[in-house]
Design a protein around this motif. Structure first.
Motif, PDB file in Angstrom:
ATOM      1  N   ILE A  98      -2.754   6.898 -18.611  1.00 42.39           N
ATOM      2  CA  ILE A  98      -1.352   6.496 -18.583  1.00 42.39           C
ATOM      3  C   ILE A  98      -0.678   6.828 -19.907  1.00 42.39           C
ATOM      4  O   ILE A  98       0.428   7.368 -19.944  1.00 42.39           O
ATOM      5  CB  ILE A  98      -1.233   4.988 -18.237  1.00 42.39           C
ATOM      6  CG1 ILE A  98      -1.654   4.780 -16.776  1.00 42.39           C
ATOM      7  CG2 ILE A  98       0.168   4.467 -18.487  1.00 42.39           C
ATOM      8  CD1 ILE A  98      -1.798   3.335 -16.357  1.00 42.39           C
ATOM      9  N   GLN A 118       0.825  -1.205   0.000  1.00 40.21           N
ATOM     10  CA  GLN A 118       0.000   0.000   0.000  1.00 40.21           C
ATOM     11  C   GLN A 118       0.863   1.261   0.000  1.00 40.21           C
ATOM     12  O   GLN A 118       0.550   2.237  -0.692  1.00 40.21           O
ATOM     13  CB  GLN A 118      -0.920   0.017   1.238  1.00 40.21           C
ATOM     14  CG  GLN A 118      -1.877  -1.156   1.333  1.00 40.21           C
ATOM     15  CD  GLN A 118      -3.136  -0.981   0.499  1.00 40.21           C
ATOM     16  OE1 GLN A 118      -3.396   0.086  -0.040  1.00 40.21           O
ATOM     17  NE2 GLN A 118      -3.919  -2.030   0.377  1.00 40.21           N
ATOM     18  N   ALA A 139       1.091   5.436 -10.918  1.00 38.08           N
ATOM     19  CA  ALA A 139       0.529   4.533 -11.923  1.00 38.08           C
ATOM     20  C   ALA A 139       1.039   4.921 -13.311  1.00 38.08           C
ATOM     21  O   ALA A 139       1.406   4.063 -14.118  1.00 38.08           O
ATOM     22  CB  ALA A 139      -0.999   4.580 -11.874  1.00 38.08           C
ATOM     23  N   HIS A 140       1.061   6.224 -13.579  1.00 36.98           N
ATOM     24  CA  HIS A 140       1.564   6.686 -14.885  1.00 36.98           C
ATOM     25  C   HIS A 140       3.030   6.274 -15.076  1.00 36.98           C
ATOM     26  O   HIS A 140       3.453   5.928 -16.169  1.00 36.98           O
ATOM     27  CB  HIS A 140       1.455   8.212 -15.005  1.00 36.98           C
ATOM     28  CG  HIS A 140       0.036   8.712 -14.893  1.00 36.98           C
ATOM     29  ND1 HIS A 140      -0.268  10.033 -14.703  1.00 36.98           N
ATOM     30  CD2 HIS A 140      -1.152   8.077 -14.949  1.00 36.98           C
ATOM     31  CE1 HIS A 140      -1.585  10.180 -14.634  1.00 36.98           C
ATOM     32  NE2 HIS A 140      -2.143   8.997 -14.779  1.00 36.98           N
ATOM     33  N   VAL A 181       3.873   1.906 -11.860  1.00 38.54           N
ATOM     34  CA  VAL A 181       3.683   1.084 -10.664  1.00 38.54           C
ATOM     35  C   VAL A 181       2.243   0.570 -10.653  1.00 38.54           C
ATOM     36  O   VAL A 181       1.307   1.332 -10.819  1.00 38.54           O
ATOM     37  CB  VAL A 181       3.949   1.893  -9.375  1.00 38.54           C
ATOM     38  CG1 VAL A 181       3.645   1.048  -8.133  1.00 38.54           C
ATOM     39  CG2 VAL A 181       5.390   2.384  -9.353  1.00 38.54           C
ATOM     40  N   PHE A 182       2.090  -0.721 -10.475  1.00 38.89           N
ATOM     41  CA  PHE A 182       0.752  -1.317 -10.461  1.00 38.89           C
ATOM     42  C   PHE A 182       0.586  -2.158  -9.212  1.00 38.89           C
ATOM     43  O   PHE A 182       1.465  -2.923  -8.841  1.00 38.89           O
ATOM     44  CB  PHE A 182       0.573  -2.203 -11.702  1.00 38.89           C
ATOM     45  CG  PHE A 182      -0.754  -2.901 -11.750  1.00 38.89           C
ATOM     46  CD1 PHE A 182      -1.840  -2.292 -12.371  1.00 38.89           C
ATOM     47  CD2 PHE A 182      -0.930  -4.165 -11.177  1.00 38.89           C
ATOM     48  CE1 PHE A 182      -3.077  -2.936 -12.424  1.00 38.89           C
ATOM     49  CE2 PHE A 182      -2.159  -4.803 -11.217  1.00 38.89           C
ATOM     50  CZ  PHE A 182      -3.237  -4.190 -11.847  1.00 38.89           C
ATOM     51  N   SER A 194       2.300   1.997  -3.367  1.00 38.13           N
ATOM     52  CA  SER A 194       1.367   2.519  -4.364  1.00 38.13           C
ATOM     53  C   SER A 194       0.718   3.830  -3.909  1.00 38.13           C
ATOM     54  O   SER A 194      -0.017   4.440  -4.656  1.00 38.13           O
ATOM     55  CB  SER A 194       0.307   1.473  -4.703  1.00 38.13           C
ATOM     56  OG  SER A 194      -0.269   0.986  -3.523  1.00 38.13           O
ATOM     57  N   GLY A 195       1.001   4.261  -2.682  1.00 32.06           N
ATOM     58  CA  GLY A 195       0.605   5.602  -2.272  1.00 32.06           C
ATOM     59  C   GLY A 195      -0.746   5.724  -1.589  1.00 32.06           C
ATOM     60  O   GLY A 195      -1.382   6.767  -1.664  1.00 32.06           O
ATOM     61  N   HIS A 196      -1.205   4.675  -0.899  1.00 30.51           N
ATOM     62  CA  HIS A 196      -2.490   4.791  -0.201  1.00 30.51           C
ATOM     63  C   HIS A 196      -2.415   5.889   0.863  1.00 30.51           C
ATOM     64  O   HIS A 196      -1.484   5.935   1.654  1.00 30.51           O
ATOM     65  CB  HIS A 196      -2.865   3.454   0.453  1.00 30.51           C
ATOM     66  CG  HIS A 196      -4.302   3.402   0.873  1.00 30.51           C
ATOM     67  ND1 HIS A 196      -4.777   4.137   1.930  1.00 30.51           N
ATOM     68  CD2 HIS A 196      -5.375   2.758   0.352  1.00 30.51           C
ATOM     69  CE1 HIS A 196      -6.078   3.930   2.054  1.00 30.51           C
ATOM     70  NE2 HIS A 196      -6.462   3.095   1.096  1.00 30.51           N
ATOM     71  N   PRO A 197      -3.419   6.802   0.859  1.00 27.70           N
ATOM     72  CA  PRO A 197      -3.341   7.977   1.732  1.00 27.70           C
ATOM     73  C   PRO A 197      -3.439   7.657   3.230  1.00 27.70           C
ATOM     74  O   PRO A 197      -3.092   8.495   4.049  1.00 27.70           O
ATOM     75  CB  PRO A 197      -4.544   8.829   1.289  1.00 27.70           C
ATOM     76  CG  PRO A 197      -5.470   7.890   0.604  1.00 27.70           C
ATOM     77  CD  PRO A 197      -4.613   6.821   0.001  1.00 27.70           C
ATOM     78  N   GLU A 235       1.795  11.511  -6.360  1.00 22.12           N
ATOM     79  CA  GLU A 235       0.400  11.110  -6.115  1.00 22.12           C
ATOM     80  C   GLU A 235       0.222   9.676  -6.638  1.00 22.12           C
ATOM     81  O   GLU A 235       0.933   9.261  -7.567  1.00 22.12           O
ATOM     82  CB  GLU A 235      -0.549  12.021  -6.892  1.00 22.12           C
ATOM     83  CG  GLU A 235      -0.822  13.358  -6.236  1.00 22.12           C
ATOM     84  CD  GLU A 235      -1.710  13.223  -5.008  1.00 22.12           C
ATOM     85  OE1 GLU A 235      -2.797  12.622  -5.127  1.00 22.12           O
ATOM     86  OE2 GLU A 235      -1.296  13.695  -3.933  1.00 22.12           O
ATOM     87  N   PRO A 236      -0.735   8.947  -6.098  1.00 20.73           N
ATOM     88  CA  PRO A 236      -0.925   7.562  -6.563  1.00 20.73           C
ATOM     89  C   PRO A 236      -1.091   7.447  -8.082  1.00 20.73           C
ATOM     90  O   PRO A 236      -0.550   6.527  -8.692  1.00 20.73           O
ATOM     91  CB  PRO A 236      -2.205   7.132  -5.850  1.00 20.73           C
ATOM     92  CG  PRO A 236      -2.297   7.999  -4.658  1.00 20.73           C
ATOM     93  CD  PRO A 236      -1.634   9.295  -4.995  1.00 20.73           C
ATOM     94  N   GLU A 237      -1.853   8.383  -8.693  1.00 21.95           N
ATOM     95  CA  GLU A 237      -2.069   8.252 -10.138  1.00 21.95           C
ATOM     96  C   GLU A 237      -0.785   8.529 -10.921  1.00 21.95           C
ATOM     97  O   GLU A 237      -0.579   7.964 -11.991  1.00 21.95           O
ATOM     98  CB  GLU A 237      -3.225   9.133 -10.629  1.00 21.95           C
ATOM     99  CG  GLU A 237      -3.025  10.636 -10.560  1.00 21.95           C
ATOM    100  CD  GLU A 237      -3.507  11.224  -9.237  1.00 21.95           C
ATOM    101  OE1 GLU A 237      -3.435  10.517  -8.209  1.00 21.95           O
ATOM    102  OE2 GLU A 237      -3.949  12.396  -9.232  1.00 21.95           O
TER     103      GLU A 237
END
Lengths: 478, 252
Positions: free
Chosen positions: B106, B45, B76-77, B80-81, B48-51, B71-73
Motif C-alpha cells: 500500500i 464483497q 486496497a491501495h 478500501v478495507f 471490495s472486489g470479490h471475483p 482489481e481488489p489489491e
C-alpha cells in the motif's frame, strides 16, 4: 481467476542456456566395451573396472521398474552417450587454469568458483557433464584433514577409502538405475571428514548437464567418521533441450558413531516445456547409513525441476539411538511427474525418524509421495513421525500418497499425518484485499506451506529455494 | 468519499443486489442492516472486489475513481478495507509478515517508502494495544488456530495498521461475546477520524450501541428500503424486520 493462477506458474527457465565448448564425447551406446572405455579414460585401477563390469552384467539381467506412478516414453539406453567431458581436461593445479568459458558458465549460474569472491564460506565441487572441473577451498579443508575432491581424484589419491565405502550403502545390484550408474558413473564428489572434526564450512556440489544426447551419471560418497559433522548441499541445472536427457545418480552417506551428515538438495534440472517436451529424466538413488551409535543423517530436498523424478533419499538406522530425517518439498507444474519420498529402515534400538513431505502440484503436474517406514524386530523403542501434506493449485493436477508401514516389535510407535489442501480463491482474495497482488499472494501461501522444510536448509540456500519456488510456480495459479 | 448508484450484482447467475444507491462522506459512519439473505454481505464483497460476484449494472465511484474497474489489491491501495465476516487462515505465514507485506504494498502504491522490520514491529506493537492483543499474535500464523473472537480482533488490528479511508465491517459482531464486542468496537471507534468513513454491516442492533452510526439503512431483497438516523436501528430492534416488510406492503 483460474487463468491468473495458471499464468503465474509458467515462467521461463532461466538456466536454460548452453555453453559452447569442445567436448570429448563418446558415441551413443552401451556395452562392456563402453564400460571399459569409460574406466580407461579415467585411468582407473583394475578393481574398479571389474566393479563396473560386474554392475553392468547385473544391470543386463534387471528390468526397469514399472511400479512408479510416472508416465514417460520408453528410454532407449543405446541412444544415450555415456561420457562427455570438456576437451583438454587436465588436472588443474589452480583455478586460474580452468577454461574461462567454464568459469563464465558457473558465474552465470550464480556459482563463483573463484575463492576470493566467495564470501559465504561454501566450498564447491563443480561437475560439468561427466567430469568435475573444479573444487574450491581444498587447501583450507585439508588443514583439518578433510578430504573434499572429485570422485575420480579420490580413486587415485585415496583408493583405500573409496574401496572400503563404494557400494557399501547402495550396492551395485540395489536397483536398475543404481546398477546402471555403477557401471558407467563418470565423476562426482567425494568427501571424508576425519574423527572428531566439525567441517568448518558448507560443502557443495554443483551439477551441470551441458552436452546434448548425453546422460549424466555422477556418484557422491560422503563419509563422516566418529564424532564428525558435515553439511552438504547439492544444486543442479541443465540447458533447455527438446529431447529428454537421462540423469541417474547415486549418493551414499555414511555416519559412524556420534557423527552427523546433513545433506540438502535444491534440484532444478530443466523440467521440459509446458507441453512436456524435453526435460531431464531424474532417476536417483540416495541413501545414508547411520552405521554408528548416536549418529544422525538428515536429508532436505527441494525438488522443482526435471520432467520425471524418481527419488527416495533413505536412511538405514543401524546404530542404536541413531536418527534419520527427511524433509522434502516437491513441486510439479505443467506436465511434470514426480514419484518421490523416503525409506526409513529402523534396525538399531531406540532409533528415531522424522518425515515431513510437502507436495505442491500445479498445471497438469502429477505428484506422488511414496514412503516406507520399516521397524525391525530388534529396533525396540523406536519411533517414527510422518507428515505428508499436499497442496493443489488449479483443477488439472493431482497428488497421491502411498505410505508403507512395517513394524515388527511392540515397543515402537509410528505416527502418520496427512493433509490435502487447495490454494483457495478465498485465501488469494484475502491477501489481495490487504493490498498483496495475486503473484505475491501465491508465493506467500506456498512458502508458508513449505516453511517447515525450508527452515532445515542452510540460510542462504533457504532464500534461494524460496525464490525458486516462486519461479517454478509462476503462471500456474487457478 | 463513495457514491454507489443503481448497483446490481449477481452471484452464480442469481441477482442479489437490485439497485443500491448510497453515498458515504468522510467522517461518517453508516450502518447497513437487514434480514438474512438481504444482500448485506454481498454489498461488502462487491465493494471490495470479490471475483465471485458479477456487477451487472450501476456504478461505484470512490474518491472520484471508478472503483468497479479496479482489481481488489488496487482498491486496497486506494484505501478500501474489508473486515471479513469469516477471516481466512494462511498456515505458515506469520501475522506480522502478512501485515507488513500488505502495508508495504500500500505504501509503495502511494509512493511512500517501505517500512523495514524494526520500524514495522514498533508500529505494530502500538497498534496492537488498540485491540488489546497479546504480543504472541505477532508470530502466530495468520488466523490459524485463532478463536472466533481473536480472528475478529485480528481484522481490526489489520485495519489499524493499514489505515484505510473506507472501512467496511462485515458482521464483525457475529460470534463475539460481550467483552470481545466491547474491545472490537472500542478499537473501531479509536480509529475513527474526520477523514475516514465506516460502513458497518450487521444483522443486530447490539453492535450499534458501541459503534454509533450517523445513518442507518435497511436492506431488503437487494434494495435499501428505508434510511434514517440511529433511532431506526432501535426501532428495528424493538419491532424486528417484519415492520419494515409491512410498511413495504402498505406502500405497495
Amino acid at each position: 481467476m483460474s487463468e491468473t493462477i495458471e499464468e503465474l506458474v509458467s515462467q521461463e527457465y532461466k538456466y536454460g542456456f548452453t555453453t559452447n565448448i569442445e567436448t570429448d564425447t563418446i558415441p551413443p551406446g552401451l556395452s562392456e566395451d563402453v564400460v571399459r572405455l569409460i574406466s580407461k579414460k579415467k585411468n582407473e585401477p583394475e578393481w574398479l573396472t571389474d566393479w563396473r563390469l560386474k554392475a553392468y552384467r547385473t544391470w543386463l539381467t534387471m528390468e526397469e521398474p514399472r511400479w512408479p506412478n510416472l508416465k514417460y516414453a520408453k528410454i532407449d539406453y543405446q541412444s544415450v552417450s555415456y561420457y562427455s567431458a570438456p576437451k583438454e581436461m587436465k588436472k588443474f593445479n589452480s583455478l586460474d587454469e580452468i577454461d574461462p568459458i567454464l568459469l563464465e558458465t558457473y558465474e552465470k549460474l550464480g556459482i563463483s568458483l573463484t575463492e576470493q569472491k566467495r564470501l559465504s564460506g561454501v566450498a564447491v565441487d563443480a561437475v560439468f557433464d561427466s567430469v568435475s572441473v573444479a573444487t574450491t577451498f581444498k587447501e583450507t579443508l585439508k588443514e583439518k584433514g578433510i578430504i573434499f575432491c572429485s570422485f575420480s581424484e579420490a580413486v587415485h589419491e585415496h583408493p583405500e577409502l573409496v574401496k572400503k565405502y563404494l557400494g557399501s550403502v547402495v550396492p551395485s545390484a540395489d536397483n536398475y538405475f543404481a546398477a546402471l550408474n555403477s557401471a558407467v558413473f563418470s565423476d562426482g564428489s567425494f568427501c571424508y571428514i576425519p574423527k572428531g572434526v566439525r567441517c568448518p564450512m558448507e560443502l557443495s556440489t554443483y551439477f551441470r548437464i551441458n552436452a546434448s544426447n548425453t546422460g549424466q551419471f555422477e556418484r557422491t560418497l560422503i563419509v563422516a567418521d566418529e564424532g564428525a559433522y558435515v553439511s552438504y548441499l547439492e544444486g543442479c541445472t541443465a540447458p533447455m533441450r527438446d529431447e529428454h536427457q537421462l540423469h541417474a545418480a547415486v549418493v551414499e552417506l555414511v555416519a559412524m558413531d556420534n557423527a552427523e551428515v546433513k545433506y540438502s538438495t535444491v534440484q532444478n534440472w530443466y523440467a521440459g516445456d509446458k507441453d512436456g517436451k524435453g526435460g531431464i529424466y531424474n532417476f536417483v538413488t540416495k541413501r545414508g547409513k547411520c552405521a554408528g551409535v548416536n549418529s544422525k543423517i538428515s536429508w532436505t530436498q527441494v525438488e522443482t525441476g526435471s520432467a520425471i523424478t524418481w527419488k527416495y533419499p533413505s536412511v538405514i538406522l543401524q546404530g542404536d539411538n541413531s536418527i534419520g530425517e527427511f524433509y522434502s518439498v516437491a513441486v510439479v507444474n505443467n506436465r511434470q511427474d514426480a514419484d518421490t519420498g523416503t525409506k526409513m529402515h529402523h534396525i538399531g534400538k531406540n532409533t528415531r525418524s522424522t518425515i515431513v513431505s510437502k507436495g505442491i502440484s500445479a498445471g497438469r503436474g502429477n505428484n506422488t509421495y511414496r514412503g516406507l517406514v520399516s521397524i525391525g524386530k530388534n529396533a525396540t523403542n523406536s519411533r517414527n513421525y510422518t507428515q505428508c501434506d499436499s497442496m493443489l493449485i488449479g483443477n488439472k493436477c493431482s497428488a497421491n500418497t502411498f505410505p508403507y508401514i512395517e513394524v515388527r516389535n511392540s515397543s515402537s510407535s509410528v505416527e502418520h499425518e496427512a493433509s490435502t489442501s487447495k490454494i483457495g480463491e478465498d485465501q488469494i482474495f484475502y491477501c489481495k484485499q490487504r493490498g498483496i497482488n495475486t503473484e505475491n499472494a501465491i508465493s506467500m501461501i506456498i512458502n508458508g506451506f513449505a516453511k517447515e522444510v525450508f527452515k532445515n536448509l542452510p540460510m542462504e540456500f533457504a532464500v534461494e529455494a524460496q525464490k525458486l519456488l516462486g519461479i517454478s510456480l509462476e503462471g500456474s495459479v487457478g | 468519499m463513495i457514491e454507489i448508484k443503481n448497483l446490481h450484482a449477481n452471484v452464480n447467475g442469481k441477482e442479489i443486489l437490485r439497485g443500491i444507491n448510497l453515498t458515504v462522506k468522510a467522517g461518517e459512519v453508516h450502518a447497513i442492516m437487514g434480514p438474512n439473505g438481504s444482500g448485506k454481505s454481498t454489498l461488502a464483497q462487491v465493494l471490495s472486489g470479490h471475483p465471485a460476484y458479477e456487477v451487472t449494472q450501476g456504478s461505484v465511484t470512490f474518491e472520484g475513481q471508478d472503483l468497479l474497474d479496479m482489481e481488489p489489491e488496487v482498491r486496497a491501495h486506494a484505501g478500501v478495507f474489508l473486515a471479513f465476516q469469516y477471516p481466512v487462515e494462511i498456515p505458515g505465514v506469520s501475522n506480522s509478515y502478512f501485515l507488513k507485506a500488505g502495508l508495504n504494498e500500500i505504501r509503495k502504491s502511494r509512493g511512500e517508502e517501505e517500512l523495514d522490520s524494526m520500524q514495522f514491529l514498533k508500529m505494530l506493537k502500538e497498534k496492537m494495544k488498540i485491540v488489546e492483543m497479546d504480543a504472541s499474535f505477532i508470530n502466530r500464523p495468520v488466523n490459524e488456530g485463532f478463536s472466533g473472537g481473536e480472528k475478529k480482533r485480528n481484522e481490526i488490528l489489520q485495519m489499524a495498521v493499514l489505515e484505510p479511508k473506507l472501512a467496511i465491517l462485515d458482521e464483525t459482531d457475529s460470534g463475539l461475546d460481550i467483552d470481545a464486542l466491547k474491545i472490537v468496537s472500542a478499537g473501531v471507534n479509536k480509529l475513527k477520524t474526520p477523514q475516514n468513513a465506516t460502513i458497518v454491516v450487521t444483522h443486530y442492533q447490539r453492535l450499534l450501541n458501541y459503534i454509533v452510526p450517523d445513518f442507518v439503512h435497511v436492506l431488503v431483497k437487494g434494495r435499501i428500503v428505508k434510511s434514517g438516523g440511529k433511532e431506526l436501528a432501535m426501532e428495528l430492534e424493538a419491532n424486528g424486520y417484519d415492520f419494515i416488510r409491512e410498511e413495504m406492503l402498505q406502500s405497495a
